[in-house]
Design a protein around this motif. Structure first.
Motif, PDB file in Angstrom:
ATOM      1  N   ALA A  71       0.749  -1.224   0.018  1.00  0.00           N
ATOM      2  CA  ALA A  71      -0.072  -0.033  -0.132  1.00  0.00           C
ATOM      3  C   ALA A  71       0.890   1.158  -0.063  1.00  0.00           C
ATOM      4  CB  ALA A  71      -0.948  -0.107   1.181  1.00  0.00           C
ATOM      5  N   ILE A  72       2.188   1.216   0.669  1.00  0.00           N
ATOM      6  CA  ILE A  72       2.956   2.468   0.657  1.00  0.00           C
ATOM      7  C   ILE A  72       3.362   2.646  -0.543  1.00  0.00           C
ATOM      8  CG2 ILE A  72       4.809   3.159   1.823  1.00  0.00           C
ATOM      9  CD1 ILE A  72       4.229   1.726   4.519  1.00  0.00           C
ATOM     10  N   LEU A  73       3.965   1.631  -1.194  1.00  0.00           N
ATOM     11  CA  LEU A  73       4.607   1.795  -2.372  1.00  0.00           C
ATOM     12  C   LEU A  73       3.546   2.141  -3.553  1.00  0.00           C
ATOM     13  CD1 LEU A  73       7.288  -1.283  -2.380  1.00  0.00           C
ATOM     14  CD2 LEU A  73       7.569   1.181  -1.991  1.00  0.00           C
ATOM     15  N   ALA A  74       2.151   1.488  -3.463  1.00  0.00           N
ATOM     16  CA  ALA A  74       1.424   1.983  -4.527  1.00  0.00           C
ATOM     17  C   ALA A  74       0.927   3.333  -4.356  1.00  0.00           C
ATOM     18  CB  ALA A  74       0.203   1.089  -4.299  1.00  0.00           C
ATOM     19  N   ALA A  75       1.111   4.031  -3.256  1.00  0.00           N
ATOM     20  CA  ALA A  75       0.772   5.336  -2.865  1.00  0.00           C
ATOM     21  C   ALA A  75       1.757   6.256  -3.289  1.00  0.00           C
ATOM     22  CB  ALA A  75       0.273   5.543  -1.328  1.00  0.00           C
ATOM     23  N   GLU A 129       7.479   7.680  -5.871  1.00  0.00           N
ATOM     24  CA  GLU A 129       8.754   7.959  -5.852  1.00  0.00           C
ATOM     25  C   GLU A 129       9.688   6.738  -4.624  1.00  0.00           C
ATOM     26  OE1 GLU A 129       6.369  10.407  -5.299  1.00  0.00           O
ATOM     27  OE2 GLU A 129       6.606  11.472  -6.816  1.00  0.00           O
ATOM     28  N   ALA A 130       8.662   6.498  -3.685  1.00  0.00           N
ATOM     29  CA  ALA A 130       9.203   5.479  -2.849  1.00  0.00           C
ATOM     30  C   ALA A 130       9.536   4.159  -3.854  1.00  0.00           C
ATOM     31  CB  ALA A 130       8.198   5.230  -1.607  1.00  0.00           C
ATOM     32  N   TYR A 131       8.654   3.858  -4.598  1.00  0.00           N
ATOM     33  CA  TYR A 131       8.821   2.731  -5.505  1.00  0.00           C
ATOM     34  C   TYR A 131      10.187   3.021  -6.290  1.00  0.00           C
ATOM     35  CZ  TYR A 131       8.248  -1.065  -9.071  1.00  0.00           C
ATOM     36  OH  TYR A 131       8.540  -1.935  -9.931  1.00  0.00           O
ATOM     37  N   PHE A 132      10.463   3.974  -7.017  1.00  0.00           N
ATOM     38  CA  PHE A 132      11.391   4.234  -7.765  1.00  0.00           C
ATOM     39  C   PHE A 132      12.839   4.241  -6.553  1.00  0.00           C
ATOM     40  CE2 PHE A 132      14.782   7.296  -9.466  1.00  0.00           C
ATOM     41  CZ  PHE A 132      14.856   6.635 -10.612  1.00  0.00           C
ATOM     42  N   VAL A 133      12.683   4.708  -5.560  1.00  0.00           N
ATOM     43  CA  VAL A 133      14.027   4.730  -4.837  1.00  0.00           C
ATOM     44  C   VAL A 133      14.302   3.234  -4.676  1.00  0.00           C
ATOM     45  CG1 VAL A 133      14.685   5.196  -2.281  1.00  0.00           C
ATOM     46  CG2 VAL A 133      13.847   6.921  -3.942  1.00  0.00           C
ATOM     47  N   VAL A 134      13.219   2.347  -4.074  1.00  0.00           N
ATOM     48  CA  VAL A 134      13.424   0.947  -3.793  1.00  0.00           C
ATOM     49  C   VAL A 134      13.851   0.129  -4.955  1.00  0.00           C
ATOM     50  CG1 VAL A 134      12.269  -1.240  -3.141  1.00  0.00           C
ATOM     51  CG2 VAL A 134      11.593   0.856  -1.868  1.00  0.00           C
TER      52      VAL A 134
END
Length: 62
Positions: free
Chosen positions: A12-16, A19-24
Motif C-alpha cells: 500500500a505504501i509503495l502503491a501510494a 517516488e518510494a517505489y523508484f527509490v526501492v
C-alpha cells in the motif's frame, strides 16, 4: 488495497508513492551490482596467478 485480496505490508505504501517505489527499485539494482562486483573481485583474489592460456607462474623469490 487491491481488488484481488489482502495486500502485503509494504504494498500500500509503495502503491501510494511512485517516488518510494523508484527509490526501492534503484537501491535494489545498486545492491545487485554491488554483489556482482564483490563476487568478481573475490574470484579474482582466490584464483591462481597465470601467465595466460592457463599456464601458472612460478612463485616469485623474495
Amino acid at each position: 488495497m487491491t481488488q484481488g485480496g489482502p495486500c502485503r505490508p509494504g504494498e500500500a505504501i509503495l502503491a501510494a508513492s511512485a517516488e518510494a517505489y523508484f527509490v526501492v527499485k534503484i537501491l535494489g539494482a545498486a545492491y545487485l551490482v554491488f554483489l556482482g562486483l564483490h563476487a568478481l573481485l573475490q574470484s579474482r583474489r582466490s584464483a591462481p596467478r597465470t601467465a595466460g592460456f592457463g599456464v601458472r607462474v612460478a612463485a616469485e623469490a623474495n
